[in-house]
Scaffold this motif. Structure first.
Motif, mmCIF file in Angstrom:
data_model
loop_
_atom_site.group_PDB
_atom_site.id
_atom_site.type_symbol
_atom_site.label_atom_id
_atom_site.label_comp_id
_atom_site.label_asym_id
_atom_site.label_seq_id
_atom_site.Cartn_x
_atom_site.Cartn_y
_atom_site.Cartn_z
ATOM 1 N N ILE A 49 0.850 -1.177 0.000
ATOM 2 C CA ILE A 49 0.000 0.000 0.000
ATOM 3 C C ILE A 49 0.892 1.235 0.000
ATOM 4 N N LEU A 50 0.873 1.984 -1.092
ATOM 5 C CA LEU A 50 1.673 3.194 -1.243
ATOM 6 C C LEU A 50 0.828 4.385 -0.817
ATOM 7 N N ARG A 51 1.396 5.252 0.023
ATOM 8 C CA ARG A 51 0.666 6.412 0.554
ATOM 9 C C ARG A 51 1.402 7.691 0.220
ATOM 10 N N CYS A 52 0.649 8.713 -0.181
ATOM 11 C CA CYS A 52 1.222 10.026 -0.449
ATOM 12 C C CYS A 52 1.610 10.678 0.873
ATOM 13 N N PRO A 53 2.824 11.239 0.971
ATOM 14 C CA PRO A 53 3.233 11.882 2.219
ATOM 15 C C PRO A 53 2.440 13.156 2.517
ATOM 16 N N GLU A 54 1.786 13.728 1.513
ATOM 17 C CA GLU A 54 0.976 14.928 1.721
ATOM 18 C C GLU A 54 -0.463 14.594 2.096
ATOM 19 N N GLY A 55 -0.793 13.305 2.125
ATOM 20 C CA GLY A 55 -2.132 12.894 2.545
ATOM 21 C C GLY A 55 -3.159 12.859 1.425
ATOM 22 N N CYS A 56 -2.718 12.866 0.180
ATOM 23 C CA CYS A 56 -3.660 12.836 -0.950
ATOM 24 C C CYS A 56 -4.434 11.527 -1.028
ATOM 25 N N GLY A 57 -3.801 10.434 -0.622
ATOM 26 C CA GLY A 57 -4.474 9.140 -0.670
ATOM 27 C C GLY A 57 -3.479 8.013 -0.721
ATOM 28 N N GLU A 58 -3.985 6.847 -1.076
ATOM 29 C CA GLU A 58 -3.156 5.657 -1.128
ATOM 30 C C GLU A 58 -3.618 4.768 -2.271
ATOM 31 N N HIS A 59 -2.735 3.836 -2.644
ATOM 32 C CA HIS A 59 -3.052 2.920 -3.738
ATOM 33 C C HIS A 59 -2.374 1.588 -3.475
ATOM 34 N N ALA A 60 -3.086 0.499 -3.734
ATOM 35 C CA ALA A 60 -2.550 -0.846 -3.555
ATOM 36 C C ALA A 60 -1.798 -1.261 -4.811
ATOM 37 N N LEU A 61 -0.551 -1.668 -4.637
ATOM 38 C CA LEU A 61 0.271 -2.157 -5.736
ATOM 39 C C LEU A 61 0.406 -3.665 -5.587
ATOM 40 N N LYS A 62 -0.194 -4.401 -6.505
ATOM 41 C CA LYS A 62 -0.127 -5.861 -6.457
ATOM 42 C C LYS A 62 1.268 -6.322 -6.863
ATOM 43 N N PRO A 63 1.691 -7.488 -6.388
ATOM 44 C CA PRO A 63 3.042 -7.984 -6.688
ATOM 45 C C PRO A 63 3.360 -8.017 -8.188
ATOM 46 N N ARG A 64 2.403 -8.377 -9.020
ATOM 47 C CA ARG A 64 2.627 -8.453 -10.463
ATOM 48 C C ARG A 64 3.023 -7.103 -11.040
ATOM 49 N N VAL A 65 2.390 -6.023 -10.563
ATOM 50 C CA VAL A 65 2.704 -4.679 -11.049
ATOM 51 C C VAL A 65 4.153 -4.327 -10.735
ATOM 52 N N LEU A 66 4.589 -4.615 -9.524
ATOM 53 C CA LEU A 66 5.963 -4.317 -9.134
ATOM 54 C C LEU A 66 6.965 -5.225 -9.850
ATOM 55 N N ARG A 67 6.620 -6.492 -10.009
ATOM 56 C CA ARG A 67 7.510 -7.446 -10.679
ATOM 57 C C ARG A 67 7.709 -7.076 -12.142
#
Length: 96
Positions: A71-89
């Motif tokens: 789960i990637l989160r914006c340090p400014e508090g804009c929101g978050e997004h789930a990155l599945k393993p396939r996307v990163l791989r």
């Protein structure tokens, strides 16, 4: 206010967070050479679509790992997004 988790919050059917979008600019990870699977994710460099901030995220400081995604989160508090393993791989740096 009851802060105890409810069974619905613990369910694996609960949808992954998707309240913000990011461009992944760089991934620093240790990958298994045979499968390409990420063994350890050291850091991510990302740009938030909400505020355009470029930031480096580390485990516990910008992203957290769960059993199904990071789960990637914006340090400014804009929101978050789930990155599945396939996307990163499968991620490749943008062509210059």
């Amino acid at each position: 206010m009851n802060l105890q988790p409810t069974p619905a919050r613990l369910s694996f059917r609960h949808s992954l967070p998707d309240t913000c979008r990011f461009d992944l600019l760089q991934i620093d990870a240790l990958k298994d050479p045979g499968s390409g699977r990420i063994v350890h994710l050291y850091s991510l460099v990302a740009r938030c679509h909400g505020c355009a901030q470029v930031f480096t995220a580390h485990e516990g400081a910008g992203f957290i790992s769960t059993s199904v995604a990071r789960i990637l989160r914006c340090p400014e508090g804009c929101g978050e997004h789930a990155l599945k393993p396939r996307v990163l791989r499968d991620w490749q740096p943008a062509a210059a």
